[in-house]
Write an enzyme that holds these catalytic residues in place. Structure first.
Site, PDB file in Angstrom:
ATOM      1  N   PRO A  30       0.517  -1.099   0.059  1.00  8.45           N
ATOM      2  CG  PRO A  30      -0.970  -1.387   1.641  1.00  8.45           C
ATOM      3  CD  PRO A  30       1.046  -2.186   0.906  1.00  8.45           C
ATOM      4  CB  CYS A  32      -0.189   6.901   1.609  1.00 13.16           C
ATOM      5  SG  CYS A  32      -0.996   6.187   3.514  1.00 13.16           S
ATOM      6  CD  GLN A 108      -2.686  -1.116   4.540  1.00 17.30           C
ATOM      7  OE1 GLN A 108      -2.520   0.509   4.415  1.00 17.30           O
ATOM      8  NE2 GLN A 108      -1.644  -1.651   5.541  1.00 17.30           N
ATOM      9  CE1 TYR A 190      -0.880   6.314   9.944  1.00 20.74           C
ATOM     10  CE2 TYR A 190       0.064   4.686   8.623  1.00 20.74           C
ATOM     11  CZ  TYR A 190      -0.468   6.111   9.393  1.00 20.74           C
ATOM     12  OH  TYR A 190       0.504   7.265   8.248  1.00 20.74           O
ATOM     13  N   GLY A 331       8.060  -0.944  -2.428  1.00 21.44           N
ATOM     14  CA  GLY A 331       7.074   0.096  -1.976  1.00 21.44           C
ATOM     15  C   GLY A 331       7.835   1.710  -3.743  1.00 21.44           C
TER      16      GLY A 331
END
Length: 371
Positions: A30, A32, A108, A190, A331
């Site tokens: 993932p 962002c 995700q 998180y 990534g």
């Protein structure tokens, strides 16, 4: 973890998890994007091109960015969401294209907790977005702020139940949207990580204190997600294996909870680190997190992926061929070069089987072996 009993580069062998076969072990984590300028959580053309390019570029699995299960769970107000049907419909356009390129798609599911409501330009502006400028109150396991952010409200029993229900509903929409798997975000400081770590969870009820209590939220979410997606869809969990801080979450706790998560219905574990403590001293270097994936995989007897400054195809091949990880997440390397998987296949001699036919004329077979 997988060994090296088959022919060809280990990085380009397929991997089957439940009812899903993934064509290789070059995966996209993932990433962002902070790009939903309409602030409605609906993914758009940027997300289609960003994720679709990496699928066309040969990746085996492409996991969409941390996607909020409710509006207050967004990291910023420019994040994607999956709390309504309009968002699910927009995601379905993206999953169709990813599948058309031979890649698997994942999403995700996330709640940012006390790290929600930040500025949508996190690389340029730090801290919480003020309420009067579009921000919102945040929640966490306890009323303990992340350094430089506003203090969150500690979730009560009904608030925790709503979070579990929101993950459940988002998982249902992920199936509707055509995703091949879902990942529960329990990393990077998180909300779920905030419950797991004793540095952010000071509760004295059934959600805090012992490891069993601190893991309760994650396990309830995993059970809820599994119930929604059915028996054939894989469920991943992303962990931070360490807080890089004394007295915090560590690889031993991660391995223990990984085994519990398997019993709750999870299949695969995406092992990262950090994110809970702003001032942590992290020894960043090529592959600096890979040994945590190896530790968790061995001690929990569960499949894992490695991530973190892995940018070299031969390094990744060693991790998989030696059984230290079952897959590798690329990534920033993928953002720099969405065709990284095709390049890695060339370097390792895996051929051009995942190349889009439109690009074959640019391949080494037509250019005297040159990339």
């Amino acid at each position: 973890m997988s060994g090296a009993a088959h022919d060809g580069p280990a990085l380009f062998r397929p991997l089957t998890i439940r009812g899903l076969e993934i064509r290789n072990r070059v995966w996209v984590p993932p990433l962002c994007q902070y790009s939903v300028t309409a602030r409605d959580g609906v993914p758009h053309d940027w997300h289609l091109v960003h994720l679709g390019a990496m699928a066309a570029g040969g990746a085996g699995l492409v996991i969409a960015e941390a996607t909020a299960v409710n509006p207050e769970g967004r990291i910023s107000d420019h994040d994607t969401g999956l709390w309504n049907d309009e968002q699910a419909a927009a995601w379905s356009r993206i999953t169709r294209f990813i599948r058309s390129q031979g890649a698997a798609s994942g999403i995700q599911l996330a709640h940012a907790g006390r790290k929600a409501s930040i500025w949508p330009e996190p690389m340029r502006r730090r801290g919480s977005q003020p309420i009067e400028e579009g921000g919102w109150p945040t929640v966490s396991a306890s009323a303990l702020a992340f350094d430089g952010y506003r203090e969150p409200l500690a979730l009560d029993e009904s608030g925790i139940a709503r979070v579990v229900d929101d993950f459940r509903a988002a998982a249902r929409r992920a199936v509707t949207a055509g995703f091949d798997l879902v990942e529960v975000h329990a990393a990077h400081g998180y909300l779920v990580h905030q419950f797991l770590s004793p540095l952010s969870n000071a509760r004295d009820d059934r959600w805090g204190g012992s490891l069993e209590n601190r893991a309760r939220l994650l396990l309830e979410i995993v059970r809820a997600v599994r119930a929604e997606v059915g028996a054939q869809m894989p469920v991943f969990v992303r962990f931070s294996a360490t807080d890089w801080s004394p007295g915090g979450w560590d690889e031993e706790q991660t391995a223990t909870v990984t085994a519990w998560a398997v019993d709750a219905g999870a299949d695969f574990f995406d092992i990262s680190t950090g994110g809970l403590v702003a001032a942590a001293d992290i020894p960043v270097a090529p592959g600096y997190q890979a040994h945590f994936a190896e530790y968790v995989g061995e001690h929990a007897d569960a499949p894992v992926s490695a991530v973190g400054r892995i940018t070299d195809a031969r390094h990744a091949e060693e991790l998989v061929s030696e059984g230290r990880a079952d897959a590798v997440m690329f990534g920033k390397a993928m953002m720099r070069d969405p065709h990284f998987a095709m390049r890695a296949a060339h370097e390792l001699g895996a051929g051009t089987s995942m190349w889009p036919p439109q690009y074959l004329r640019a391949g080494p077979e037509y250019n005297d072996g040159e990339w």
